[in-house]
Design a protein around this motif. Sequence first.
Motif, PDB file in Angstrom:
ATOM      1  N   SER A 162       2.168  39.092   0.050  1.00 45.07           N
ATOM      2  CA  SER A 162       1.839  38.576  -1.270  1.00 45.07           C
ATOM      3  C   SER A 162       3.063  37.861  -1.848  1.00 45.07           C
ATOM      4  O   SER A 162       2.824  36.753  -2.404  1.00 45.07           O
ATOM      5  CB  SER A 162       1.304  39.654  -1.946  1.00 45.07           C
ATOM      6  N   ARG A 196      -8.226  49.039  -0.845  1.00 47.29           N
ATOM      7  CA  ARG A 196      -8.336  48.840  -2.168  1.00 47.29           C
ATOM      8  C   ARG A 196      -7.300  48.811  -3.114  1.00 47.29           C
ATOM      9  O   ARG A 196      -7.220  48.156  -3.997  1.00 47.29           O
ATOM     10  CB  ARG A 196      -9.297  50.101  -2.542  1.00 47.29           C
ATOM     11  N   LYS A 230      -5.719  45.244  -2.715  1.00 50.97           N
ATOM     12  CA  LYS A 230      -6.226  44.493  -3.982  1.00 50.97           C
ATOM     13  C   LYS A 230      -5.605  44.848  -5.318  1.00 50.97           C
ATOM     14  O   LYS A 230      -5.360  43.792  -5.919  1.00 50.97           O
ATOM     15  CB  LYS A 230      -7.735  44.602  -3.825  1.00 50.97           C
ATOM     16  N   GLN A 231      -5.813  45.848  -5.697  1.00 48.67           N
ATOM     17  CA  GLN A 231      -5.234  46.314  -6.910  1.00 48.67           C
ATOM     18  C   GLN A 231      -3.799  45.866  -7.188  1.00 48.67           C
ATOM     19  O   GLN A 231      -3.515  45.358  -8.195  1.00 48.67           O
ATOM     20  CB  GLN A 231      -5.403  47.877  -7.164  1.00 48.67           C
ATOM     21  N   LEU A 288      -7.040  39.087  -1.688  1.00 52.40           N
ATOM     22  CA  LEU A 288      -8.310  39.343  -1.261  1.00 52.40           C
ATOM     23  C   LEU A 288      -8.265  40.051   0.061  1.00 52.40           C
ATOM     24  O   LEU A 288      -7.219  39.769   0.949  1.00 52.40           O
ATOM     25  CB  LEU A 288      -9.196  38.067  -1.081  1.00 52.40           C
ATOM     26  N   THR A 289      -8.894  40.833   0.445  1.00 54.08           N
ATOM     27  CA  THR A 289      -8.788  41.786   1.464  1.00 54.08           C
ATOM     28  C   THR A 289      -9.956  41.386   2.645  1.00 54.08           C
ATOM     29  O   THR A 289     -11.288  41.097   2.368  1.00 54.08           O
ATOM     30  CB  THR A 289      -9.077  43.290   1.162  1.00 54.08           C
ATOM     31  N   ASP A 334     -13.519  41.947   0.681  1.00 55.28           N
ATOM     32  CA  ASP A 334     -13.869  40.652   0.058  1.00 55.28           C
ATOM     33  C   ASP A 334     -14.545  39.723   1.350  1.00 55.28           C
ATOM     34  O   ASP A 334     -15.446  38.959   0.828  1.00 55.28           O
ATOM     35  CB  ASP A 334     -12.819  39.850  -0.419  1.00 55.28           C
TER      36      ASP A 334
END
Length: 353
Positions: A35, A68, A71-72, A77-78, A97
Amino acid sequence: MIDFNNVFGKRPWVIAGPCSAETEEQTLETAKQLSAKGIKVFRAGIWKPRTRPGNFEGVGSIGLEWMREVKQQTGMLTSTEVANVKHVYEALKSGIDIIWIGARTSANPFAMQEIADALKGVDIPVFVKNPVNPDVELWLGAIERLEKAGIQQIGLIHRGFSSYEKILYRNAPLWQVAIELKRRRPDLPLICDPSHIAGKREYLFEISQKALDLNVDGLMIESHICPDKAWSDAKQQLTPEDLQAMLANLVVRHVNPEGISLENLDELRYRIDEIDSDLIRLLKRRMAVSEKIGKYKKNNNMTVLQPQRWDSILNKYIQMAEENNLDKDFITKVFQAIHQESINVQVKIVNQN
Ligand code: PEP
Ligand code: MN
């Protein structure tokens, strides 16, 4: 609906992440590093289809909780692979996602139908990898089952094909199969998975560059914080840092670059079209001669195949090809195809009443 152009930004779209989610730490740390390098969509296998039992088969549902967290904590997006109805329900429940169908599953119409039925009425993008065998119809069939179930966003992933012979890469790219799929379904985005084609990280760059030159929309690449220690596909994964460096070295070319006049290209294309038409006319003349040869062999009770003659023709043209700077393998393939057709024509003639 997910707006892919919005999520990914410019071509190439990049989906990256480890072959498998192994531990919470490995999953989260890989995602954070990716990311930080601008990757927007994370991949990780939760259930792994392994060729032989006894290899690491994925962590299973617990991994969905880590996704999850990804993502958080990162906003990415996963995405993960689903291979049966249970996977579908669990992935949907956990808020994945994007899902993808693996190469062993897209080759199986029963499995595809069950997955499609489980996805009825669900709004989630689904990427479909090519089946392990190079069968365009089977790949299309997998896509059509999902479309019939009402899936609106479908993408293609080209990941190469198994082959019995030992080849340089882990899976044969057979680019023409992906090109044909794209020709049949120009409406669907096509991304390349160089990791599973390559099998070894040293080949990732050349495969990715070739895919981009064939105008794929994106790349799915395996990345792991510590590739050599990966529990699956260790040889083909890159650290997030190496991935970023590799992506930066790729040249992204465009079908119609802005501000470029196509006039010169049109002129060259016109010439190519002329030459191709000449080739067709020449082949027609050549086959007409083959028919005459067929008649001669029939009248004189000769076999169609005359191995020595074929050998000498091929050698002659390979030598000529070299003198003319034409690739030897290319010319061999062309003449093999012509010779095969010539034999077909002659076999037909000698067996005519
Ligand atoms: C994967 O993406 O990790 C995977 C198992 O891929 P494939 O279905 O292409 O073998
Ligand atoms: Mn893998």
